[in-house]
Motif scaffolding. Structure first.
Motif, PDB file in Angstrom:
ATOM      1  N   ILE A   1       6.603 -78.201  13.538  1.00  0.00           N
ATOM      2  CA  ILE A   1       6.738 -78.921  14.799  1.00  0.00           C
ATOM      3  C   ILE A   1       6.170 -78.089  15.949  1.00  0.00           C
ATOM      4  CG2 ILE A   1       8.410 -79.814  16.476  1.00  0.00           C
ATOM      5  CD1 ILE A   1      10.121 -80.680  14.069  1.00  0.00           C
ATOM      6  N   VAL A   2       6.412 -76.790  15.892  1.00  0.00           N
ATOM      7  CA  VAL A   2       5.848 -75.903  16.922  1.00  0.00           C
ATOM      8  C   VAL A   2       4.325 -75.926  16.869  1.00  0.00           C
ATOM      9  CG1 VAL A   2       5.643 -73.505  17.654  1.00  0.00           C
ATOM     10  CG2 VAL A   2       7.881 -74.427  17.020  1.00  0.00           C
ATOM     11  N   LEU A   3       3.758 -75.896  15.654  1.00  0.00           N
ATOM     12  CA  LEU A   3       2.303 -75.966  15.524  1.00  0.00           C
ATOM     13  C   LEU A   3       1.762 -77.281  16.092  1.00  0.00           C
ATOM     14  CD1 LEU A   3       1.711 -74.551  11.926  1.00  0.00           C
ATOM     15  CD2 LEU A   3       1.089 -73.459  14.082  1.00  0.00           C
ATOM     16  N   GLY A   7      -0.782 -77.337  19.164  1.00  0.00           N
ATOM     17  CA  GLY A   7      -2.066 -77.985  18.935  1.00  0.00           C
ATOM     18  C   GLY A   7      -2.314 -79.133  19.897  1.00  0.00           C
ATOM     19  N   TRP A   8      -1.293 -79.911  20.167  1.00  0.00           N
ATOM     20  CA  TRP A   8      -1.455 -81.029  21.091  1.00  0.00           C
ATOM     21  C   TRP A   8      -1.735 -80.536  22.509  1.00  0.00           C
ATOM     22  CZ3 TRP A   8      -2.478 -85.971  21.007  1.00  0.00           C
ATOM     23  CH2 TRP A   8      -2.224 -86.750  22.136  1.00  0.00           C
ATOM     24  N   ARG A   9      -1.078 -79.469  22.919  1.00  0.00           N
ATOM     25  CA  ARG A   9      -1.279 -78.945  24.271  1.00  0.00           C
ATOM     26  C   ARG A   9      -2.666 -78.315  24.439  1.00  0.00           C
ATOM     27  NH1 ARG A   9       3.227 -78.070  27.510  1.00  0.00           N
ATOM     28  NH2 ARG A   9       2.281 -76.193  28.377  1.00  0.00           N
ATOM     29  N   ARG A  10      -3.275 -77.862  23.339  1.00  0.00           N
ATOM     30  CA  ARG A  10      -4.585 -77.207  23.407  1.00  0.00           C
ATOM     31  C   ARG A  10      -5.736 -78.181  23.091  1.00  0.00           C
ATOM     32  NH1 ARG A  10      -2.252 -73.954  25.779  1.00  0.00           N
ATOM     33  NH2 ARG A  10      -1.885 -71.730  25.312  1.00  0.00           N
ATOM     34  N   GLN A  22      -2.874 -78.575  14.170  1.00  0.00           N
ATOM     35  CA  GLN A  22      -2.188 -79.828  13.847  1.00  0.00           C
ATOM     36  C   GLN A  22      -2.334 -80.179  12.361  1.00  0.00           C
ATOM     37  OE1 GLN A  22      -2.851 -82.975  17.028  1.00  0.00           O
ATOM     38  NE2 GLN A  22      -4.100 -81.317  17.843  1.00  0.00           N
ATOM     39  N   GLY A  23      -3.517 -79.920  11.794  1.00  0.00           N
ATOM     40  CA  GLY A  23      -3.699 -80.149  10.364  1.00  0.00           C
ATOM     41  C   GLY A  23      -2.788 -79.271   9.526  1.00  0.00           C
ATOM     42  N   GLY A  24      -2.661 -78.013   9.927  1.00  0.00           N
ATOM     43  CA  GLY A  24      -1.737 -77.117   9.238  1.00  0.00           C
ATOM     44  C   GLY A  24      -0.302 -77.578   9.361  1.00  0.00           C
ATOM     45  N   ALA A  25       0.051 -78.100  10.525  1.00  0.00           N
ATOM     46  CA  ALA A  25       1.413 -78.596  10.736  1.00  0.00           C
ATOM     47  C   ALA A  25       1.713 -79.789   9.828  1.00  0.00           C
ATOM     48  CB  ALA A  25       1.591 -78.986  12.200  1.00  0.00           C
ATOM     49  N   ALA A  27       0.308 -80.481   6.934  1.00  0.00           N
ATOM     50  CA  ALA A  27       0.420 -79.991   5.560  1.00  0.00           C
ATOM     51  C   ALA A  27       1.769 -79.321   5.315  1.00  0.00           C
ATOM     52  CB  ALA A  27      -0.717 -79.014   5.260  1.00  0.00           C
ATOM     53  N   VAL A  28       2.234 -78.524   6.277  1.00  0.00           N
ATOM     54  CA  VAL A  28       3.522 -77.842   6.131  1.00  0.00           C
ATOM     55  C   VAL A  28       4.674 -78.848   6.104  1.00  0.00           C
ATOM     56  CG1 VAL A  28       5.143 -76.290   7.291  1.00  0.00           C
ATOM     57  CG2 VAL A  28       2.729 -75.670   7.111  1.00  0.00           C
ATOM     58  N   LEU A  29       4.570 -79.903   6.916  1.00  0.00           N
ATOM     59  CA  LEU A  29       5.607 -80.934   6.903  1.00  0.00           C
ATOM     60  C   LEU A  29       5.695 -81.604   5.531  1.00  0.00           C
ATOM     61  CD1 LEU A  29       5.179 -82.609  10.416  1.00  0.00           C
ATOM     62  CD2 LEU A  29       7.136 -81.297   9.603  1.00  0.00           C
ATOM     63  N   TYR A  30       4.539 -81.921   4.953  1.00  0.00           N
ATOM     64  CA  TYR A  30       4.536 -82.522   3.618  1.00  0.00           C
ATOM     65  C   TYR A  30       5.150 -81.579   2.591  1.00  0.00           C
ATOM     66  CZ  TYR A  30       1.979 -86.894   4.195  1.00  0.00           C
ATOM     67  OH  TYR A  30       1.629 -88.174   4.518  1.00  0.00           O
ATOM     68  N   LEU A  31       4.770 -80.324   2.632  1.00  0.00           N
ATOM     69  CA  LEU A  31       5.304 -79.357   1.676  1.00  0.00           C
ATOM     70  C   LEU A  31       6.808 -79.181   1.854  1.00  0.00           C
ATOM     71  CD1 LEU A  31       2.505 -76.624   1.735  1.00  0.00           C
ATOM     72  CD2 LEU A  31       3.074 -78.170  -0.153  1.00  0.00           C
TER      73      LEU A  31
END
Length: 310
Positions: A1-3, A7-10, A22-25, A27-31
C-alpha cells in the motif's frame, strides 16, 4: 500500500519510476493474498478471490489513467493466475469461465481506450490455454450447453477486441496501422483455429456437427470480410478474414461429403480460387487454388484405388 501511494504521488514528475513502484505493489498484494490463503489459512477462498479481482481492477484502472501498459500487463497476468493459485479442486467450470469472461470484458474496456495489443494477446492466451486444458482434462458431455455458450461468448468478444484498436477512423481513408502486426495476426488466425478445434471437441459425437460448425465460421468470416472491404484501414484484416472464410468453406466439404464427392468439390473450388487469383494478381490465392487441385487429385486417386482393391 505504501508503494502504491508513493508511486501515485510520483506519477507526474517521474512517470516510469512511479509505474515500477505501482507494478511492484500490485505483485506484492497478489502474493500476500495467495500466501494468506494457501499457507496460513487466514483468508477463505471467497474473500481472497474477491480481493484478487479488486486488485486486478485497480491495476487496470491505474494503467488506463497513467497510460501504463506494464501495469495493465501485470494486472492481467495476476488476474488470470488468481483462480489457478487458489483453486480448491472443485472443478466448477461455470465459476471459472464466468470470472475469465469478466476479466476479458475488462481487457475489452481497456482496448476501447488504449491500443495495447500485447494485453489483448495475454487475454487470448490466458483464456484459451486454460479452456483447452480444462476441455482435455475435465470436460463431460453434461457440460455441453454451458461450454458451448462460453466458447461462443469468448470467440465474439475477442473478435471485437481484435477490431477495437482500429476503430478510430474506420470510415476514413487512413492507411492501416503497421505496429504490432504479429500480435494482430495471432488473434486473426489463432482465434478461429483454436476455436474450431475446441468446437470440434464439443460436437464430434454429433452427426454433421463439425461440418455445420465449419460452415457457420465460414459464413461469419466471409461476412466480416465483406464489412471490412470498403475500409482501407482494415485492409490487412480483410485479407486475413477472407482467407479464413475460404479455408473453413473448404473444410465443410470433407466433413459433410464422402471422399469421391469431396474430390469433385475441391476441384471446382480450387479452379474458382485459381481463376480469381489470376484475375486479381494475388499469388496466395493462386497457390491455394493449386493446392486444392492437387488435394482433389489425391483424394480421387485414393478413392479409386480403394474401390479397385475391394
Amino acid at each position: 500500500i505504501v508503494l502504491l501511494v508513493i508511486g501515485w504521488r510520483r506519477r507526474t514528475n517521474r512517470a516510469g519510476y512511479a509505474q515500477v513502484l505501482q507494478g511492484g505493489a500490485v505483485a506484492v498484494l497478489y502474493l500476500t493474498l495467495f500466501v494468506a490463503f494457501r499457507f496460513y489459512g487466514v483468508l477463505a477462498v471467497t474473500p481472497v478471490f474477491v480481493l484478487m479481482v479488486a486488485v486486478a481492477a485497480l491495476a487496470a484502472a491505474l494503467a488506463v489513467l497513467q497510460d501504463g501498459r506494464a501495469l495493465a500487463v501485470i494486472g492481467a497476468l495476476c488476474g488470470f493466475a488468481a483462480p489457478l493459485l487458489i483453486s480448491t479442486g472443485s472443478g466448477n467450470h461455470i465459476a471459472l469461465f464466468s470470472y475469465y469472461l469478466v476479466l476479458d470484458l475488462g481487457i475489452a474496456l481497456v482496448a476501447w481506450h488504449r491500443t495495447w495489443r500485447s494485453l489483448n494477446l495475454i487475454g487470448f492466451l490466458g483464456t484459451f490455454v486454460v479452456a483447452t486444458a480444462w476441455g482435455v482434462l475435465k470436460y463431460q458431455s453434461d457440460d455441453y450447453a454451458t461450454s458451448q455458450g462460453f466458447l461462443i461468448a469468448f470467440f465474439l468478444l475477442f473478435v471485437a477486441i481484435m477490431l477495437m484498436p482500429l476503430r478510430a477512423g474506420l470510415a476514413t481513408h487512413e492507411k492501416p496501422l503497421p505496429t504490432d502486426a504479429w500480435v494482430q495476426g495471432a488473434l486473426l488466425f489463432g482465434l478461429p483455429t483454436i476455436g474450431f478445434v475446441l468446437q470440434h471437441g464439443l460436437v464430434r459425437d454429433t452427426e454433421y456437427g463439425t461440418a455445420i460448425s465449419a460452415f457457420v465460421l465460414a459464413v461469419f468470416y466471409i461476412a466480416l470480410a465483406t464489412w471490412m472491404r470498403s475500409r482501407p484501414r482494415l485492409a490487412a484484416a480483410f485479407e486475413g478474414s477472407l482467407a479464413v472464410g475460404t479455408v473453413f468453406t473448404t473444410l465443410v466439404i470433407p466433413f459433410a461429403l464422402d471422399a469421391r464427392s469431396t474430390a469433385g468439390a475441391w476441384a471446382l473450388e480450387g479452379a474458382a480460387i485459381l481463376w480469381a487469383g489470376v484475375r486479381q494478381e494475388r499469388w496466395l490465392a493462386r497457390a491455394f487454388g493449386l493446392f486444392l487441385q492437387i488435394a482433389a487429385g489425391v483424394a480421387f486417386i485414393t478413392t479409386v484405388g480403394g474401390g479397385t482393391g475391394d
